[in-house]
Each structure stands twice: as C-alpha cells, then as structure tokens.
Design a protein around this motif. Sequence first.
Motif, PDB file in Angstrom:
ATOM      1  N   THR A 113      24.838  -9.784  10.367  1.00 46.15           N
ATOM      2  CA  THR A 113      23.493  -9.346  10.765  1.00 46.15           C
ATOM      3  C   THR A 113      22.656  -9.207   9.498  1.00 46.15           C
ATOM      4  OG1 THR A 113      24.107  -7.002  10.677  1.00 46.15           O
ATOM      5  CG2 THR A 113      24.311  -8.119  12.795  1.00 46.15           C
ATOM      6  N   TRP A 114      21.402  -9.494   9.638  1.00 46.12           N
ATOM      7  CA  TRP A 114      20.491  -9.524   8.508  1.00 46.12           C
ATOM      8  C   TRP A 114      19.348  -8.552   8.761  1.00 46.12           C
ATOM      9  CZ3 TRP A 114      22.416 -12.800   4.839  1.00 46.12           C
ATOM     10  CH2 TRP A 114      23.336 -13.758   5.284  1.00 46.12           C
ATOM     11  N   ARG A 115      18.742  -8.157   7.711  1.00 46.75           N
ATOM     12  CA  ARG A 115      17.569  -7.292   7.823  1.00 46.75           C
ATOM     13  C   ARG A 115      16.463  -7.871   6.946  1.00 46.75           C
ATOM     14  NH1 ARG A 115      20.150  -2.203   4.508  1.00 46.75           N
ATOM     15  NH2 ARG A 115      20.242  -3.205   2.448  1.00 46.75           N
ATOM     16  N   PRO A 116      15.222  -7.655   7.347  1.00 43.01           N
ATOM     17  CA  PRO A 116      14.123  -8.158   6.522  1.00 43.01           C
ATOM     18  C   PRO A 116      14.122  -7.484   5.154  1.00 43.01           C
ATOM     19  CG  PRO A 116      13.355  -7.543   8.716  1.00 43.01           C
ATOM     20  CD  PRO A 116      14.758  -7.035   8.595  1.00 43.01           C
ATOM     21  N   GLU A 117      13.596  -8.230   4.170  1.00 40.26           N
ATOM     22  CA  GLU A 117      13.547  -7.704   2.818  1.00 40.26           C
ATOM     23  C   GLU A 117      12.682  -6.449   2.753  1.00 40.26           C
ATOM     24  OE1 GLU A 117      12.536 -10.580   3.878  1.00 40.26           O
ATOM     25  OE2 GLU A 117      13.110 -12.243   2.599  1.00 40.26           O
ATOM     26  N   ARG A 118      13.114  -5.501   1.941  1.00 42.23           N
ATOM     27  CA  ARG A 118      12.319  -4.327   1.655  1.00 42.23           C
ATOM     28  C   ARG A 118      11.891  -4.382   0.192  1.00 42.23           C
ATOM     29  NH1 ARG A 118      12.641  -0.295   5.371  1.00 42.23           N
ATOM     30  NH2 ARG A 118      12.174   1.302   3.833  1.00 42.23           N
ATOM     31  N   ASP A 119      11.001  -3.510  -0.138  1.00 48.21           N
ATOM     32  CA  ASP A 119      10.513  -3.421  -1.501  1.00 48.21           C
ATOM     33  C   ASP A 119       9.791  -4.711  -1.918  1.00 48.21           C
ATOM     34  OD1 ASP A 119      10.040  -1.947  -3.768  1.00 48.21           O
ATOM     35  OD2 ASP A 119      11.804  -2.691  -4.814  1.00 48.21           O
ATOM     36  N   ARG A 120       9.134  -5.365  -0.930  1.00 48.20           N
ATOM     37  CA  ARG A 120       8.284  -6.511  -1.263  1.00 48.20           C
ATOM     38  C   ARG A 120       6.960  -5.981  -1.831  1.00 48.20           C
ATOM     39  NH1 ARG A 120      11.469 -10.382  -2.053  1.00 48.20           N
ATOM     40  NH2 ARG A 120      12.674  -8.527  -2.540  1.00 48.20           N
ATOM     41  N   ARG A 121       6.177  -6.866  -2.398  1.00 48.98           N
ATOM     42  CA  ARG A 121       4.891  -6.490  -2.995  1.00 48.98           C
ATOM     43  C   ARG A 121       3.751  -7.032  -2.136  1.00 48.98           C
ATOM     44  NH1 ARG A 121       5.361  -4.869  -8.404  1.00 48.98           N
ATOM     45  NH2 ARG A 121       7.478  -5.086  -9.237  1.00 48.98           N
ATOM     46  N   LEU A 122       2.774  -6.174  -1.903  1.00 47.01           N
ATOM     47  CA  LEU A 122       1.606  -6.548  -1.116  1.00 47.01           C
ATOM     48  C   LEU A 122       0.355  -6.090  -1.863  1.00 47.01           C
ATOM     49  CD1 LEU A 122       1.173  -6.281   2.704  1.00 47.01           C
ATOM     50  CD2 LEU A 122      -0.633  -5.445   1.222  1.00 47.01           C
ATOM     51  N   VAL A 123      -0.607  -6.992  -2.025  1.00 49.80           N
ATOM     52  CA  VAL A 123      -1.868  -6.678  -2.679  1.00 49.80           C
ATOM     53  C   VAL A 123      -2.991  -6.961  -1.691  1.00 49.80           C
ATOM     54  CG1 VAL A 123      -3.360  -7.053  -4.670  1.00 49.80           C
ATOM     55  CG2 VAL A 123      -0.880  -7.374  -4.885  1.00 49.80           C
ATOM     56  N   CYS A 124      -3.749  -5.940  -1.367  1.00 51.71           N
ATOM     57  CA  CYS A 124      -4.864  -6.057  -0.419  1.00 51.71           C
ATOM     58  C   CYS A 124      -6.169  -6.034  -1.214  1.00 51.71           C
ATOM     59  CB  CYS A 124      -4.815  -4.922   0.596  1.00 51.71           C
ATOM     60  SG  CYS A 124      -5.979  -5.122   1.956  1.00 51.71           S
ATOM     61  N   VAL A 125      -6.943  -7.110  -1.117  1.00 56.54           N
ATOM     62  CA  VAL A 125      -8.202  -7.241  -1.860  1.00 56.54           C
ATOM     63  C   VAL A 125      -9.354  -7.143  -0.873  1.00 56.54           C
ATOM     64  CG1 VAL A 125      -9.568  -8.660  -3.419  1.00 56.54           C
ATOM     65  CG2 VAL A 125      -7.064  -8.708  -3.564  1.00 56.54           C
ATOM     66  N   VAL A 126     -10.246  -6.193  -1.084  1.00 60.94           N
ATOM     67  CA  VAL A 126     -11.416  -5.986  -0.230  1.00 60.94           C
ATOM     68  C   VAL A 126     -12.642  -6.524  -0.960  1.00 60.94           C
ATOM     69  CG1 VAL A 126     -12.826  -4.299   0.993  1.00 60.94           C
ATOM     70  CG2 VAL A 126     -10.346  -3.964   0.819  1.00 60.94           C
ATOM     71  N   ASP A 127     -13.298  -7.504  -0.358  1.00 62.31           N
ATOM     72  CA  ASP A 127     -14.502  -8.108  -0.931  1.00 62.31           C
ATOM     73  C   ASP A 127     -15.690  -7.194  -0.631  1.00 62.31           C
ATOM     74  OD1 ASP A 127     -16.585  -9.658  -1.804  1.00 62.31           O
ATOM     75  OD2 ASP A 127     -16.320 -11.249  -0.321  1.00 62.31           O
ATOM     76  N   THR A 128     -16.377  -6.720  -1.683  1.00 63.49           N
ATOM     77  CA  THR A 128     -17.543  -5.845  -1.515  1.00 63.49           C
ATOM     78  C   THR A 128     -18.842  -6.558  -1.889  1.00 63.49           C
ATOM     79  OG1 THR A 128     -17.231  -4.947  -3.747  1.00 63.49           O
ATOM     80  CG2 THR A 128     -16.193  -3.761  -1.933  1.00 63.49           C
ATOM     81  N   GLY A 129     -18.836  -7.892  -1.929  1.00 62.20           N
ATOM     82  CA  GLY A 129     -20.032  -8.654  -2.273  1.00 62.20           C
ATOM     83  C   GLY A 129     -21.020  -8.734  -1.124  1.00 62.20           C
ATOM     84  N   ARG A 130     -21.970  -9.656  -1.249  1.00 58.08           N
ATOM     85  CA  ARG A 130     -23.087  -9.716  -0.305  1.00 58.08           C
ATOM     86  C   ARG A 130     -22.632 -10.029   1.118  1.00 58.08           C
ATOM     87  NH1 ARG A 130     -24.160 -14.703   1.294  1.00 58.08           N
ATOM     88  NH2 ARG A 130     -23.373 -16.464   0.058  1.00 58.08           N
ATOM     89  N   THR A 131     -21.551 -10.831   1.280  1.00 54.64           N
ATOM     90  CA  THR A 131     -21.104 -11.155   2.635  1.00 54.64           C
ATOM     91  C   THR A 131     -20.562  -9.940   3.370  1.00 54.64           C
ATOM     92  OG1 THR A 131     -18.934 -11.804   1.781  1.00 54.64           O
ATOM     93  CG2 THR A 131     -20.587 -13.536   2.014  1.00 54.64           C
ATOM     94  N   SER A 132     -20.156  -8.909   2.631  1.00 52.53           N
ATOM     95  CA  SER A 132     -19.649  -7.696   3.278  1.00 52.53           C
ATOM     96  C   SER A 132     -20.766  -6.838   3.848  1.00 52.53           C
ATOM     97  CB  SER A 132     -18.829  -6.872   2.279  1.00 52.53           C
ATOM     98  OG  SER A 132     -19.652  -6.377   1.238  1.00 52.53           O
ATOM     99  N   ALA A 133     -22.033  -7.153   3.527  1.00 53.44           N
ATOM    100  CA  ALA A 133     -23.160  -6.368   4.039  1.00 53.44           C
ATOM    101  C   ALA A 133     -23.621  -6.834   5.410  1.00 53.44           C
ATOM    102  CB  ALA A 133     -24.331  -6.432   3.058  1.00 53.44           C
ATOM    103  N   VAL A 134     -23.134  -7.985   5.881  1.00 55.42           N
ATOM    104  CA  VAL A 134     -23.543  -8.499   7.187  1.00 55.42           C
ATOM    105  C   VAL A 134     -23.081  -7.542   8.273  1.00 55.42           C
ATOM    106  CG1 VAL A 134     -23.301 -10.415   8.806  1.00 55.42           C
ATOM    107  CG2 VAL A 134     -23.468 -10.866   6.348  1.00 55.42           C
ATOM    108  N   ARG A 135     -23.998  -7.179   9.153  1.00 55.89           N
ATOM    109  CA  ARG A 135     -23.659  -6.241  10.219  1.00 55.89           C
ATOM    110  C   ARG A 135     -23.011  -6.991  11.377  1.00 55.89           C
ATOM    111  NH1 ARG A 135     -25.397  -1.294   9.187  1.00 55.89           N
ATOM    112  NH2 ARG A 135     -24.815  -0.612  11.271  1.00 55.89           N
TER     113      ARG A 135
END
Length: 436
Positions: free
Chosen positions: A224-246
């Motif tokens: 039996t196998w288990r998914p890997e733990r301790d992986r790395r995740l980087v979440c990038v939030v774009d705050t430029g002009r396109t993020s101002a669109v309502r």
Amino acid sequence: MTWRAAALLAAGALTLPAWPSPLAGVAVMTVAVLLLLAVDLALAAPLRALTAQRTGDPSVRLGGTATVTLHLGNASGRPLRAQVRDAWVPSAGAQPDVPTTRLVHVAAGEVITLTSRLTPTRRGDRPTAELTVRSFGPLGLAFRQRAGRPRTPPWTLRVLPRFDSRRHLPEKLARLRLIAGTQVGHGRGPGTEFDTLREYVSGDDVRSVDWRASARIAEVLVRTWRPERDRRLVCVVDTGRTSAVRLGDEPRLDASIDAALLLTALAARAGDRVDVLAADVVPRASVGGAERPAQWSRLAHALAPLQPALVETDFRLIAGELLRRHRPRSLVVLLTALEPGALGEGLLPVLPRLAARHRVVVAAAQDPVLTALTTEPPRRAADAYAAAAAWRTLAERDHLTAALARHDVTVVDVTAARLAPALADTYLHLKSTAQL
C-alpha cells in the motif's frame, strides 16, 4: 453660541418696546446675554484636562462586527457636559451606542466608556478619523471646542478576508483522507511512498503484489502506498491591474485571496510546506511556513491589507523571485487573469525557465461580463460590436491556454465563485497522481 443663547436674545428683543429708549434696551440686553455667555463658558469643563484611550477588537473578518470602546476621562475639577463624535472612515461602518446629539455627563475625576460597533464593508485596515468633544457650560448657552483636544487616540481595525470558501474545507479534507488512506473507501489512493503490507483482497491491483514477501509466508501480500508528504507549494497572488477588475460585487483580487486561503489550509493539513507571495512590480507580501497552524492567522493578516495596483505585473520579477527563493521542485500556483496581453507578453517569455524547475498551475477567475456578452442576443448595433469583441477576447484566451499547455502548465479557468474549490480539486488531483 448655542440655540439657547439665540432664544434668549429673541426673548429679550420682545421686551424692547417697554424700554424708554430702544438703543438703551439693546445695550442692556446685549451686555446681559454676553455676561451669561461668559459665565457659562467659564464654567464649562476645559478640554485640556480630558483624556481619551481606546480598547477593543484589533481585527474582524469581513462581514462580522467588532467592538471598540472609547474611555473618556475628566481630570478637571468641573463636571463635563459634552457632545462626543468619535469618527471613523466611512467603510468602517461605525455605529456608536451613544448618538452624537446626546449629551454625556462625566463627573470630575471620573471616566466613562463610549462603545462603537463596527461592521466594515471593505477588506483592509480601517483607522479612526477624528475625535471631537464639545464641552457645554451648565446653562447650555456656550461651549468649548478645539481641534486636536483631546488628542485622538489611534486605533486601526484590520478587516480580514471573508473566506467564504471555508465551507468547502470539510469536503476537501474528506477527499484528502481518502487519498492518504486514513479513511475507508473503495480503494487506497495512489502514491509513491511505501506505507504497509496487507493481505490481498478482491479488487486490488495485481501490480501492487509483493511476490517476495508473499513467498516467505505463503500468502499473497500487496503493498500500500501513501501520497508524498512534505512537498513544497508556492502560491503567488497577482496584485497588478488585472486584479482590480470587479467580478460581481468584489474585485478579482478578493477571489484570488479566498482561493489562496483555502489552498493553504488544505495543503497544511496534507503536511506540505506552503509559501505565499503577493506581487506586481514589487513584492507586496511574503509569508513563509504557512503550513504551521500558528502561521495561518499570520497569512490572513498579511493578505488583508492588499489592494490592486494599477500597474502591469512584472512576471519576470515574479519568476526571478521564485527561482531564487525556491530551488527544490515545487508546485507554483499563479492566481492571476487569463489576459493575453498581460500573460502573453509577460509570463510566456519566462515560462520555460520556470516550468523546467517547478510544476506550474495558472488559476484565473472568469469575467462575467464576457460571458454575458457572448450568451445574450444583441439588441442594438453597439451590442453586436461588443459581442464581437468579447468573442475575440475569448478566442485569444483559448490560444493563451493552449500556449500554456504546451509548457505542461495546468490552467484553472472558472467563475469567481468556483475558483477556490476548483483549485483545491486540482491540487488534490496532482497529489493523488504523484505529480507534485
């Protein structure tokens, strides 16, 4: 001078015909009223002897109500009769328990508390504006009022993101437990880390049979196998002009923040290491180690004051930061807009270097205006031109999606309401198939 003094002058004017000389009557009446005003003003509590402090909630989630209390002290030897206006910025939604038209009474040497309930209408920091105290005399004919007295005690209420997507968290966690094998299901989730050996049961994949272990005990055993733990995740939030669109009632940035919070909470439960970066032409916020339970609150506080910047996002800067900070292979989630101009000219040139080292996911919330223009029949010639422009934009977006796919980039393109759960589903799929 108050309305009481004005009424006193009007009453005195009615007695002018009884005087032998109208000028003498006006002089006597004016002197009497001025004398009363001077006496009343002299007996009013001095503003320099007032003290003001605040206590209350330092933060509140958007849609909630916070309580902030003003402690107004009278250190003078005279009783204070005053109107108090504790002003906040309009978006703080302040509602004082004591209206500004009502007089408050503070005896000499005492302190009273005035409570304001704040229901903010926008995310971010909501500071106080100005504290104004109008001290009246005992007759109510005159008052003292001076800018900056007493000093306005500083207080800033931090309004955290609404985080509506947290309602999806129990269902995503149940799927995560099923993938990890800690919950009984129709099958154990795939993975690459060896877990245990158990007896073969009908339905197991024969490729998981451990023939060497089975030969030792004369029974068929499967790995039996288990998914890997301790992986790395980087979440990038774009705050430029396109993020101002309502997108409906909120800007695209709010939908991105909501998706980042859900993804971070889910990845933290999965045992992965999470970093969050918000940037446009400069980094706006950076939170590392958000997988630790104590750091999730710090992440919400770091993302709360973010506002869209009307500049073109520098994806070269973002790619450089990711390559410099995160050398091991990571899952990079870019929350932005599928706009051909911004991504085609900014991201695509630097994407080969980024995709060569990291697994990249681009998540974007759709603009409902484009959907409406392409689904509703045009009623005027101008509507037909607008619909044609919308169709062209959608076609360019499809070409951009195809270009991203050629670099093995996963694209999540859904409505703002579906962005957070769809991104969480993408993460769970990548984790279950060992693609992180």
